[in-house]
Design an enzyme around this catalytic site. Sequence first.
Site, PDB file in Angstrom:
ATOM      1  N   ASP A 172      40.368  31.204  35.514  1.00  0.00           N
ATOM      2  CA  ASP A 172      40.394  32.187  34.321  1.00  0.00           C
ATOM      3  C   ASP A 172      41.091  33.454  34.744  1.00  0.00           C
ATOM      4  OD1 ASP A 172      37.282  33.992  33.624  1.00  0.00           O
ATOM      5  OD2 ASP A 172      39.363  34.255  32.979  1.00  0.00           O
TER       6      ASP A 172
ATOM      7  N   MET B 191      38.854  32.507  40.136  1.00  0.00           N
ATOM      8  CA  MET B 191      39.349  33.623  39.357  1.00  0.00           C
ATOM      9  C   MET B 191      40.877  33.514  39.580  1.00  0.00           C
ATOM     10  SD  MET B 191      37.144  34.811  37.365  1.00  0.00           S
ATOM     11  CE  MET B 191      38.107  35.875  36.554  1.00  0.00           C
TER      12      MET B 191
ATOM     13  N   GLY C  57      44.332  39.811  29.858  1.00  0.00           N
ATOM     14  CA  GLY C  57      45.661  40.100  29.682  1.00  0.00           C
ATOM     15  C   GLY C  57      46.443  40.413  31.086  1.00  0.00           C
TER      16      GLY C  57
ATOM     17  N   GLY D 113      37.789  41.615  35.109  1.00  0.00           N
ATOM     18  CA  GLY D 113      37.409  42.857  34.697  1.00  0.00           C
ATOM     19  C   GLY D 113      38.112  43.107  33.303  1.00  0.00           C
ATOM     20  N   PHE D 114      39.482  42.629  33.357  1.00  0.00           N
ATOM     21  CA  PHE D 114      40.243  42.846  32.206  1.00  0.00           C
ATOM     22  C   PHE D 114      40.784  41.637  31.897  1.00  0.00           C
ATOM     23  CE2 PHE D 114      39.272  47.152  31.937  1.00  0.00           C
ATOM     24  CZ  PHE D 114      38.876  47.632  33.023  1.00  0.00           C
TER      25      PHE D 114
ATOM     26  N   MET E 163      29.965  41.543  31.547  1.00  0.00           N
ATOM     27  CA  MET E 163      30.429  42.646  32.376  1.00  0.00           C
ATOM     28  C   MET E 163      29.365  43.827  32.865  1.00  0.00           C
ATOM     29  SD  MET E 163      34.423  42.946  31.919  1.00  0.00           S
ATOM     30  CE  MET E 163      35.570  41.126  31.711  1.00  0.00           C
TER      31      MET E 163
ATOM     32  N   MET F 208      29.784  38.565  35.284  1.00  0.00           N
ATOM     33  CA  MET F 208      30.337  39.471  36.405  1.00  0.00           C
ATOM     34  C   MET F 208      29.724  40.605  36.752  1.00  0.00           C
ATOM     35  SD  MET F 208      34.318  38.878  34.986  1.00  0.00           S
ATOM     36  CE  MET F 208      33.800  38.053  33.325  1.00  0.00           C
TER      37      MET F 208
ATOM     38  N   ASP G 242      32.784  36.389  28.530  1.00  0.00           N
ATOM     39  CA  ASP G 242      32.832  37.298  29.566  1.00  0.00           C
ATOM     40  C   ASP G 242      31.778  38.322  29.744  1.00  0.00           C
ATOM     41  OD1 ASP G 242      36.235  36.720  29.722  1.00  0.00           O
ATOM     42  OD2 ASP G 242      34.840  36.148  31.302  1.00  0.00           O
TER      43      ASP G 242
ATOM     44  N   HIS H 298      34.151  30.972  25.855  1.00  0.00           N
ATOM     45  CA  HIS H 298      34.054  31.585  27.617  1.00  0.00           C
ATOM     46  C   HIS H 298      33.480  32.804  27.184  1.00  0.00           C
ATOM     47  CE1 HIS H 298      34.566  32.207  31.768  1.00  0.00           C
ATOM     48  NE2 HIS H 298      35.041  33.312  31.418  1.00  0.00           N
TER      49      HIS H 298
ATOM     50  N   HIS I 274      30.083  33.574  31.739  1.00  0.00           N
ATOM     51  CA  HIS I 274      30.575  33.988  32.972  1.00  0.00           C
ATOM     52  C   HIS I 274      29.962  35.426  33.480  1.00  0.00           C
ATOM     53  CE1 HIS I 274      34.654  35.547  35.537  1.00  0.00           C
ATOM     54  NE2 HIS I 274      33.480  35.544  36.046  1.00  0.00           N
TER      55      HIS I 274
ATOM     56  N   SER J  16      38.369  32.500  25.607  1.00  0.00           N
ATOM     57  CA  SER J  16      37.630  33.575  26.080  1.00  0.00           C
ATOM     58  C   SER J  16      37.478  34.678  25.075  1.00  0.00           C
ATOM     59  CB  SER J  16      38.221  34.640  27.249  1.00  0.00           C
ATOM     60  OG  SER J  16      37.282  35.611  27.638  1.00  0.00           O
TER      61      SER J  16
HETATM   62  C1  DX5 Z   1      38.632  38.678  33.673  1.00  0.00           C
HETATM   63  C2  DX5 Z   1      38.307  37.957  32.494  1.00  0.00           C
HETATM   64  C3  DX5 Z   1      39.863  37.400  31.766  1.00  0.00           C
HETATM   65  C4  DX5 Z   1      39.257  36.740  30.581  1.00  0.00           C
HETATM   66  C5  DX5 Z   1      40.703  36.007  30.253  1.00  0.00           C
HETATM   67  O1  DX5 Z   1      37.357  39.302  33.985  1.00  0.00           O
HETATM   68  O2  DX5 Z   1      37.398  36.868  32.939  1.00  0.00           O
HETATM   69  O3  DX5 Z   1      39.992  36.583  32.806  1.00  0.00           O
HETATM   70  O4  DX5 Z   1      38.540  35.663  30.605  1.00  0.00           O
HETATM   71  O5  DX5 Z   1      41.671  36.855  30.434  1.00  0.00           O
HETATM   72  P1  DX5 Z   1      43.188  36.297  29.853  1.00  0.00           P
HETATM   73  O6  DX5 Z   1      43.482  37.215  28.520  1.00  0.00           O
HETATM   74  O7  DX5 Z   1      44.210  36.558  30.880  1.00  0.00           O
HETATM   75  O8  DX5 Z   1      43.060  34.806  29.555  1.00  0.00           O
HETATM   76 ZN    ZN Z   2      35.745  34.865  32.641  1.00  0.00          ZN
END
Ligand code: DX5
Ligand code: ZN
Length: 222
Positions: free
Chosen positions: A181, A143, A151, A148-149, A42, A74, A40, A38, A72, A13
């Site tokens: 994810d 999910m 880590g 949203g974030f 948002m 969101m 993301d 990937h 993806h 990602s």
């Molecule tokens: C959440 C994101 C995260 C990201 C991956 O909205 O979609 O899940 O892609 O996150 P980590 O850093 O946990 O792999």
């Molecule tokens: Zn994602």
Amino acid sequence: MIVSALTPILAPSILAGDHADLAASAHVVAEAGAAWIHLDIMDGHFVPNLTFGPQMLAALRAHGSKLFFDTHLMLAEPHKYVEAFARAGANLISVHIEPAYDHRATLQRIRELGCQCGIVLNPGTPAEAVESLLPIVDLVLVMTVQPGFGGQPFREDMLAKLEKLSGWRSARGLSFRLEVDGGIDLKTAPLCRQAGADTFVAGTSFFKAQDRPRFVAAFAQL
Ligand code: DX5
Ligand code: ZN
């Protein structure tokens, strides 16, 4: 145990990459041997964070990225943006089931635009919410964190949802990919694989890996 017959795919990602040099982060992904990236997206409404728009995909393509763009969305109104992302270079566009819009028409539109289509479920959304759409999607994204974030810690309680979806997939002769994810690393990915997942988004764990080609190769062995 319902291990998917589909070849495991890792989708690093870009959310965990360098937001001041996304082309370099995409290059790191390709250099490590991953075929997918990937992305993301948002909007600050559906999720409490803001990231990138279609122009970012077009810019990565202009910089020569040949990666498979696993996009993806969101977004609170994803149906309004699928065309822009398809034209900008997306290969797969996944949209959430939670917002109220015509999911079926949007998934069909994504395919008409030449992309694969995916449906996404937040941790609090039951598998039944997407059951009627399974015959018309290329991918289901479960999910394993609240979106949203990056880590965040992996939610093991999502394994049962994976098992249910992979059970339906084999019992009904369907062939959608099952993606996870959030909090995915070399400890949590095997748990998801055992529950039927075959496509793995990894942001933090990929970009923090000491040996990224080795990290990518480990997912191919799942
Ligand atoms: C959440 C994101 C995260 C990201 C991956 O909205 O979609 O899940 O892609 O996150 P980590 O850093 O946990 O792999
Ligand atoms: Zn994602």
